[in-house]
Scaffold this motif. Structure first.
Motif, mmCIF file in Angstrom:
data_model
loop_
_atom_site.group_PDB
_atom_site.id
_atom_site.type_symbol
_atom_site.label_atom_id
_atom_site.label_comp_id
_atom_site.label_asym_id
_atom_site.label_seq_id
_atom_site.Cartn_x
_atom_site.Cartn_y
_atom_site.Cartn_z
ATOM 1 N N VAL A 76 -0.235 -6.505 11.095
ATOM 2 C CA VAL A 76 -1.032 -7.533 10.424
ATOM 3 C C VAL A 76 -2.287 -6.886 9.840
ATOM 4 C CG1 VAL A 76 -2.178 -9.777 10.673
ATOM 5 C CG2 VAL A 76 -0.252 -9.173 12.183
ATOM 6 N N GLY A 77 -2.592 -7.200 8.586
ATOM 7 C CA GLY A 77 -3.799 -6.687 7.959
ATOM 8 C C GLY A 77 -4.577 -7.787 7.279
ATOM 9 N N GLN A 78 -5.900 -7.757 7.452
ATOM 10 C CA GLN A 78 -6.772 -8.734 6.811
ATOM 11 C C GLN A 78 -7.563 -8.080 5.692
ATOM 12 O OE1 GLN A 78 -10.525 -9.242 7.583
ATOM 13 N NE2 GLN A 78 -10.761 -11.291 6.733
ATOM 14 N N SER A 79 -7.683 -8.747 4.559
ATOM 15 C CA SER A 79 -8.553 -8.352 3.466
ATOM 16 C C SER A 79 -8.241 -6.933 2.982
ATOM 17 C CB SER A 79 -10.011 -8.505 3.919
ATOM 18 O OG SER A 79 -10.899 -8.434 2.830
ATOM 19 N N TRP A 80 -9.258 -6.051 2.937
ATOM 20 C CA TRP A 80 -9.025 -4.647 2.559
ATOM 21 C C TRP A 80 -7.990 -3.987 3.463
ATOM 22 C CZ3 TRP A 80 -10.010 -0.738 6.070
ATOM 23 C CH2 TRP A 80 -9.798 0.561 5.599
ATOM 24 N N GLY A 81 -7.816 -4.503 4.692
ATOM 25 C CA GLY A 81 -6.841 -3.932 5.621
ATOM 26 C C GLY A 81 -5.428 -3.918 5.091
ATOM 27 N N GLY A 82 -5.176 -4.629 3.992
ATOM 28 C CA GLY A 82 -3.865 -4.552 3.360
ATOM 29 C C GLY A 82 -3.526 -3.159 2.859
ATOM 30 N N TYR A 83 -4.541 -2.343 2.594
ATOM 31 C CA TYR A 83 -4.290 -0.970 2.131
ATOM 32 C C TYR A 83 -3.729 -0.095 3.247
ATOM 33 C CZ TYR A 83 -6.266 -1.763 -2.480
ATOM 34 O OH TYR A 83 -6.477 -2.213 -3.762
ATOM 35 N N PRO A 84 -4.449 0.099 4.359
ATOM 36 C CA PRO A 84 -3.855 0.909 5.432
ATOM 37 C C PRO A 84 -2.590 0.288 6.004
ATOM 38 C CG PRO A 84 -5.933 -0.068 6.155
ATOM 39 C CD PRO A 84 -5.836 -0.285 4.674
ATOM 40 N N ARG A 109 0.563 0.379 -6.171
ATOM 41 C CA ARG A 109 0.562 1.839 -6.127
ATOM 42 C C ARG A 109 -0.403 2.402 -7.179
ATOM 43 N NH1 ARG A 109 6.020 5.164 -5.299
ATOM 44 N NH2 ARG A 109 5.124 7.216 -4.876
ATOM 45 N N GLY A 110 -1.306 3.276 -6.717
ATOM 46 C CA GLY A 110 -2.226 3.941 -7.626
ATOM 47 C C GLY A 110 -3.437 3.134 -8.028
ATOM 48 N N VAL A 111 -3.605 1.919 -7.498
ATOM 49 C CA VAL A 111 -4.737 1.068 -7.880
ATOM 50 C C VAL A 111 -5.637 0.846 -6.659
ATOM 51 C CG1 VAL A 111 -5.464 -1.162 -8.809
ATOM 52 C CG2 VAL A 111 -3.342 -0.097 -9.619
ATOM 53 N N ALA A 173 -6.682 5.122 -3.738
ATOM 54 C CA ALA A 173 -5.487 4.283 -3.811
ATOM 55 C C ALA A 173 -4.406 4.817 -2.876
ATOM 56 C CB ALA A 173 -4.963 4.257 -5.242
ATOM 57 N N ILE A 174 -3.395 4.000 -2.650
ATOM 58 C CA ILE A 174 -2.232 4.457 -1.890
ATOM 59 C C ILE A 174 -1.147 4.914 -2.861
ATOM 60 C CG2 ILE A 174 -2.768 2.971 0.077
ATOM 61 C CD1 ILE A 174 -0.519 1.120 -0.868
ATOM 62 N N ASP A 175 -0.278 5.766 -2.381
ATOM 63 C CA ASP A 175 0.760 6.340 -3.235
ATOM 64 C C ASP A 175 2.145 5.954 -2.726
ATOM 65 O OD1 ASP A 175 1.815 7.787 -5.345
ATOM 66 O OD2 ASP A 175 1.854 9.678 -4.232
ATOM 67 N N VAL A 176 2.304 4.678 -2.430
ATOM 68 C CA VAL A 176 3.607 4.157 -2.003
ATOM 69 C C VAL A 176 3.838 2.830 -2.714
ATOM 70 C CG1 VAL A 176 3.605 5.281 0.256
ATOM 71 C CG2 VAL A 176 2.597 2.996 0.011
ATOM 72 N N ASP A 177 5.092 2.415 -2.772
ATOM 73 C CA ASP A 177 5.434 1.127 -3.357
ATOM 74 C C ASP A 177 5.112 0.004 -2.373
ATOM 75 O OD1 ASP A 177 6.358 2.287 -5.722
ATOM 76 O OD2 ASP A 177 8.356 2.636 -4.852
ATOM 77 N N ASP A 178 5.340 -1.226 -2.796
ATOM 78 C CA ASP A 178 5.094 -2.341 -1.888
ATOM 79 C C ASP A 178 6.099 -2.311 -0.742
ATOM 80 O OD1 ASP A 178 7.453 -4.095 -2.372
ATOM 81 O OD2 ASP A 178 6.609 -4.314 -4.374
ATOM 82 N N VAL A 179 5.902 -3.194 0.241
ATOM 83 C CA VAL A 179 6.673 -3.125 1.485
ATOM 84 C C VAL A 179 8.002 -3.863 1.419
ATOM 85 C CG1 VAL A 179 4.609 -2.820 2.889
ATOM 86 C CG2 VAL A 179 5.459 -5.138 2.442
ATOM 87 N N THR A 180 8.309 -4.482 0.298
ATOM 88 C CA THR A 180 9.519 -5.304 0.254
ATOM 89 C C THR A 180 10.795 -4.486 0.342
ATOM 90 O OG1 THR A 180 9.430 -5.310 -2.171
ATOM 91 C CG2 THR A 180 8.402 -7.161 -1.027
ATOM 92 N N GLY A 181 10.701 -3.182 0.114
ATOM 93 C CA GLY A 181 11.884 -2.342 0.215
ATOM 94 C C GLY A 181 12.115 -1.751 1.591
ATOM 95 N N LEU A 182 11.301 -2.130 2.567
ATOM 96 C CA LEU A 182 11.402 -1.528 3.899
ATOM 97 C C LEU A 182 12.426 -2.215 4.795
ATOM 98 C CD1 LEU A 182 7.638 -0.786 4.688
ATOM 99 C CD2 LEU A 182 9.388 0.758 3.775
ATOM 100 N N GLY A 183 12.941 -3.346 4.355
ATOM 101 C CA GLY A 183 13.982 -4.011 5.132
ATOM 102 C C GLY A 183 13.478 -4.807 6.313
ATOM 103 N N VAL A 184 12.193 -5.207 6.305
ATOM 104 C CA VAL A 184 11.650 -6.042 7.383
ATOM 105 C C VAL A 184 11.048 -7.300 6.769
ATOM 106 C CG1 VAL A 184 11.202 -4.056 8.867
ATOM 107 C CG2 VAL A 184 9.396 -4.885 7.354
#
Length: 235
Positions: A76-84, A109-111, A173-184
């Motif tokens: 679970v991540g709140q606010s900016w915590g969505g990045y890590p 990604r990259g933003v 920025a982070i260098d990964v795609d969104d989490v929808t491809g992780l299968g969870v």
């Protein structure tokens, strides 16, 4: 509903530490779940804030999960915590059973966060430039945006608990795609009176193909409405 073996790993937003999640964590534990509240590097009182990178925040989340051998993790991540949260989820996907963005940025990604909103960009760059260690502090005038439904006394207490935030956490920025491809499973929780997000919560949730589940309160409703937040996390 999540398994009774789930462990909730709760990532705070900017300027905050593990304390911000304690009211919700207590309620999760009372419901029979394990809960781990995190303070990320640079966000404990007295921490140095120079030389840190967004990867350090991500690495801390990953190391807590790995070192404790946590499984069936509800991340679970709140606010900016969505990045890590997003970056860590890709590294420990096999240990994660659910991902929850709560009043959170769903990063692209990259933003970096500083580029999510023109007003944020101006404010954050000015604060970083003015700070001797490149950190960003909250000013009292910003607190009502974070706690719109609270008394002045509560706002003063909240302000006193905040610490400066490493500026690089906002500019990298982070260098990964969104989490929808992780299968969870992925969820988005949004407080109905959130005034602090860089973009509308509905727009952020749409990035992962979700419609927000609505909660009472403002951006920090885990402090002002912990029962509602805990109940939403449990279902």
């Amino acid at each position: 509903m999540n398994s009774d073996r789930s462990t909730y790993v709760l990532i705070p937003g900017a300027w905050q530490g593990a304390w911000s999640w304690q009211p919700v964590a207590r309620r999760l534990r009372a419901a029979g779940r394990a809960a781990v509240t995190l303070t990320l590097p640079g966000l404990a009182d007295g921490d140095a804030r120079t030389g840190l990178h967004l990867a350090d925040a991500t690495g801390h989340v990953v190391s807590v999960i790995d070192d404790r051998d946590l499984r069936d993790v509800v991340l679970v991540g709140q606010s900016w915590g969505g990045y890590p949260l997003t970056a860590a989820a890709h590294q420990v996907a096999e240990r994660v059973s659910r991902i929850v963005y709560y009043n959170a940025i769903v990063p692209r990604r990259g933003v970096p966060l500083i580029d999510e909103n023109a007003d944020y960009r101006q404010m954050l760059r000015a604060a970083i430039a003015a700070s001797p260690d490149g950190s960003v502090a909250v000013v009292p005038e910003q607190v009502p945006l974070l706690l719109p439904d609270s008394s002045e006394e509560t706002r003063r207490l909240f302000f006193d608990l905040l610490v400066p935030h490493p500026g690089t956490y906002f500019t990298e920025a982070i260098d990964v795609d969104d989490v929808t491809g992780l299968g969870v499973p992925v969820d988005y929780l949004l407080s109905e009176n959130d005034l602090a997000l860089a973009r509308p919560g509905t727009e952020l949730a749409a990035r992962i193909g979700r419609t927000p589940r609505m909660l009472p309160g403002g951006h920090e409703s885990m402090l002002t409405h912990p029962d509602a937040v805990a109940e939403a996390l449990l279902t």
